[in-house]
Design an enzyme around this catalytic site. Structure first.
Site, PDB file in Angstrom:
ATOM      1  N   MET A  67     -34.033  30.871  40.103  1.00 22.48           N
ATOM      2  CA  MET A  67     -35.027  30.878  39.028  1.00 22.48           C
ATOM      3  C   MET A  67     -36.138  31.892  39.330  1.00 22.48           C
ATOM      4  O   MET A  67     -37.203  31.849  38.709  1.00 22.48           O
ATOM      5  CB  MET A  67     -35.621  29.479  38.845  1.00 22.48           C
ATOM      6  CG  MET A  67     -34.558  28.472  38.413  1.00 22.48           C
ATOM      7  SD  MET A  67     -35.234  27.065  37.540  1.00 22.48           S
ATOM      8  CE  MET A  67     -36.292  26.389  38.784  1.00 22.48           C
ATOM      9  N   ALA A 125     -39.157  33.994  41.548  1.00 24.82           N
ATOM     10  CA  ALA A 125     -40.237  33.688  42.504  1.00 24.82           C
ATOM     11  C   ALA A 125     -39.603  33.570  43.894  1.00 24.82           C
ATOM     12  O   ALA A 125     -39.780  32.579  44.603  1.00 24.82           O
ATOM     13  CB  ALA A 125     -40.997  32.418  42.124  1.00 24.82           C
ATOM     14  N   HIS A 159     -34.366  32.336  49.553  1.00 26.31           N
ATOM     15  CA  HIS A 159     -33.457  32.946  48.572  1.00 26.31           C
ATOM     16  C   HIS A 159     -32.792  34.212  49.154  1.00 26.31           C
ATOM     17  O   HIS A 159     -31.599  34.436  48.952  1.00 26.31           O
ATOM     18  CB  HIS A 159     -34.214  33.342  47.301  1.00 26.31           C
ATOM     19  CG  HIS A 159     -34.872  32.202  46.579  1.00 26.31           C
ATOM     20  ND1 HIS A 159     -36.229  32.063  46.484  1.00 26.31           N
ATOM     21  CD2 HIS A 159     -34.343  31.150  45.908  1.00 26.31           C
ATOM     22  CE1 HIS A 159     -36.518  30.983  45.780  1.00 26.31           C
ATOM     23  NE2 HIS A 159     -35.399  30.405  45.426  1.00 26.31           N
ATOM     24  N   GLN A 172     -33.581  22.286  32.676  1.00 25.99           N
ATOM     25  CA  GLN A 172     -33.564  21.460  33.888  1.00 25.99           C
ATOM     26  C   GLN A 172     -34.948  20.968  34.287  1.00 25.99           C
ATOM     27  O   GLN A 172     -35.100  20.276  35.288  1.00 25.99           O
ATOM     28  CB  GLN A 172     -32.901  22.201  35.049  1.00 25.99           C
ATOM     29  CG  GLN A 172     -33.732  23.319  35.650  1.00 25.99           C
ATOM     30  CD  GLN A 172     -32.933  24.119  36.660  1.00 25.99           C
ATOM     31  OE1 GLN A 172     -32.009  24.853  36.313  1.00 25.99           O
ATOM     32  NE2 GLN A 172     -33.255  23.969  37.932  1.00 25.99           N
ATOM     33  N   GLY A 225     -28.382  26.811  48.253  1.00 25.70           N
ATOM     34  CA  GLY A 225     -29.120  26.398  49.446  1.00 25.70           C
ATOM     35  C   GLY A 225     -28.962  24.913  49.744  1.00 25.70           C
ATOM     36  O   GLY A 225     -28.969  24.078  48.833  1.00 25.70           O
ATOM     37  N   VAL A 239     -34.118  27.513  54.893  1.00 24.71           N
ATOM     38  CA  VAL A 239     -35.013  28.418  55.615  1.00 24.71           C
ATOM     39  C   VAL A 239     -36.414  27.818  55.583  1.00 24.71           C
ATOM     40  O   VAL A 239     -36.884  27.370  54.526  1.00 24.71           O
ATOM     41  CB  VAL A 239     -34.995  29.827  54.983  1.00 24.71           C
ATOM     42  CG1 VAL A 239     -35.973  30.751  55.687  1.00 24.71           C
ATOM     43  CG2 VAL A 239     -33.580  30.399  55.046  1.00 24.71           C
TER      44      VAL A 239
HETATM   45  P1  AMP Z   1     -34.506  27.926  42.996  1.00 25.71           P
HETATM   46  O1  AMP Z   1     -34.670  29.257  42.383  1.00 25.71           O
HETATM   47  O2  AMP Z   1     -35.656  27.549  43.880  1.00 25.71           O
HETATM   48  O3  AMP Z   1     -34.100  26.859  42.042  1.00 25.71           O
HETATM   49  O4  AMP Z   1     -33.317  28.024  44.034  1.00 25.71           O
HETATM   50  C1  AMP Z   1     -32.259  28.935  43.935  1.00 25.71           C
HETATM   51  C2  AMP Z   1     -31.377  28.709  45.139  1.00 25.71           C
HETATM   52  O5  AMP Z   1     -32.121  28.943  46.322  1.00 25.71           O
HETATM   53  C3  AMP Z   1     -30.843  27.273  45.239  1.00 25.71           C
HETATM   54  O6  AMP Z   1     -29.493  27.317  45.673  1.00 25.71           O
HETATM   55  C4  AMP Z   1     -31.737  26.661  46.295  1.00 25.71           C
HETATM   56  O7  AMP Z   1     -31.139  25.594  46.990  1.00 25.71           O
HETATM   57  C5  AMP Z   1     -31.964  27.851  47.213  1.00 25.71           C
HETATM   58  N1  AMP Z   1     -33.172  27.690  48.034  1.00 25.71           N
HETATM   59  C6  AMP Z   1     -34.434  27.416  47.611  1.00 25.71           C
HETATM   60  N2  AMP Z   1     -35.265  27.290  48.675  1.00 25.71           N
HETATM   61  C7  AMP Z   1     -34.507  27.478  49.784  1.00 25.71           C
HETATM   62  C8  AMP Z   1     -34.774  27.468  51.191  1.00 25.71           C
HETATM   63  N3  AMP Z   1     -35.987  27.227  51.685  1.00 25.71           N
HETATM   64  N4  AMP Z   1     -33.746  27.712  52.041  1.00 25.71           N
HETATM   65  C9  AMP Z   1     -32.488  27.945  51.569  1.00 25.71           C
HETATM   66  N5  AMP Z   1     -32.175  27.981  50.252  1.00 25.71           N
HETATM   67  C10 AMP Z   1     -33.163  27.747  49.375  1.00 25.71           C
END
Ligand code: AMP
Length: 295
Positions: A36, A38, A43, A73, A162, A191
């Site tokens: 998403m 940011a 990521h 979502q 993640g 991470v």
């Molecule tokens: P988001 O954009 O935050 O919804 O996440 C996009 C992807 O990045 C998803 O697969 C998350 O699980 C992964 N993700 C977000 N934060 C972390 C992190 N700290 N470590 C590893 N993967 C992450």
């Protein structure tokens, strides 16, 4: 240097940002990282993992990162409205991490007016555990809807998610099986910042004081491993987090894949996972770890 590192491709100087569906047609069979935006180092680690996977598949499989803040979502309109949007910075980081393409569609492209996008039947792990499913009603319906739609458009050979969103990872593995999609779902480790806080796009909303108190979550996950029974581990997690003034939604030990309560202790065939969701001020934080550590 590991074999995987040797196979990693060089940063992609010709990374492109595309916004329309027809532009994806030439990119099928790649390795996909849905986000998403940011973006932070969590990521970018997924993008690097995708780049390594692409090298092992066949060096020309494109690494495609999607950046789309999916309205379906979000169960809190204020959370959607303030979600950070940082496309230029995201693009620079993705290129450095080895992405070939950023797919950044607008809402009308993803959800064309008058052409409803189906929500797949939700697997049990998205409805039964009483964790994210109970605390964010509708969230997994939105996640499955957007990921299924993105899979249809991007047609990847593999997709990287993640472990930070552990329940989501299990939901998407189950959905992919249920929908009989031949897409390999790969999980990548969480991470963390040096002090243990799991990286999250929402961490920017924490004040300095809240950020310090938020460390009680990763500390609780470590503390849980010092206890040998599930009840003691859950009690210890709750005590440590509550002491720092966070509002706990859940702090539990569950079967790692079904996310249901364990009848007996964990075993090699049936590992356990500690999972926490808590509110720190107006920021909702989630984290998880194997229980006990190293399992
Ligand atoms: P988001 O954009 O935050 O919804 O996440 C996009 C992807 O990045 C998803 O697969 C998350 O699980 C992964 N993700 C977000 N934060 C972390 C992190 N700290 N470590 C590893 N993967 C992450």
């Amino acid at each position: 240097m590991t074999a995987a590192c040797r196979l990693a491709r060089v940063p992609s100087p010709r990374m492109r940002i595309i916004r329309t569906i027809p532009e994806l047609a030439a990119l099928h069979g790649g390795v996909f990282v849905p986000t998403m935006g940011a973006l932070h180092d969590g990521h970018f680690a997924l993008v690097r993992e995708a780049s390594r996977l692409s090298a092992t598949l066949n060096g020309s499989a494109p690494v495609v990162v999607s950046i789309f803040v999916n309205p379906t979502q979000f169960n809190d309109p204020a959370d959607l409205a303030r979600y950070p949007r940082t496309l230029d910075k995201d693009a620079a980081g993705c290129a450095a991490a080895g992405a070939d393409i950023i797919f950044a569609p607008d809402v009308q492209t993803m959800y064309p007016p008058g052409a409803p996008i189906a929500v797949p039947t939700l697997p049990e792990v998205a409805t039964r555990p009483g964790l994210e499913d109970a605390h964010r009603p509708g969230h997994f319906a939105g996640v499955c809807q957007v990921v299924r739609r993105l899979f249809d458009l991007v047609c990847p050979a593999a997709a990287v998610f993640g472990e930070k969103d552990w329940q989501q990872l299990q939901v998407l593995k189950a959905m992919t099986l249920q929908e009989r999609l031949s897409i390999r779902i790969v999980g990548a480790p969480t991470v963390r910042d040096d002090d243990g806080l799991a990286m999250s796009s929402r961490n920017v909303f924490l004040s300095a004081d809240e950020r310090t108190r938020a460390l009680s979550i990763s500390r609780a996950l470590r503390e849980a491993s010092r206890h040998s029974t599930i009840a003691a581990a859950e009690a210890a997690m709750k005590a440590g987090i509550t002491e720092q003034g966070l509002l706990i939604e859940y702090a539990v030990i569950r079967q790692a894949f079904t996310l249901m309560p364990l009848d007996s202790g964990p075993s090699p065939d049936s590992p356990a996972r500690a999972l926490i969701a808590a509110r720190c001020g107006r920021v909702r934080l989630i984290d998880n770890a194997p229980w006990p550590a190293g399992n």
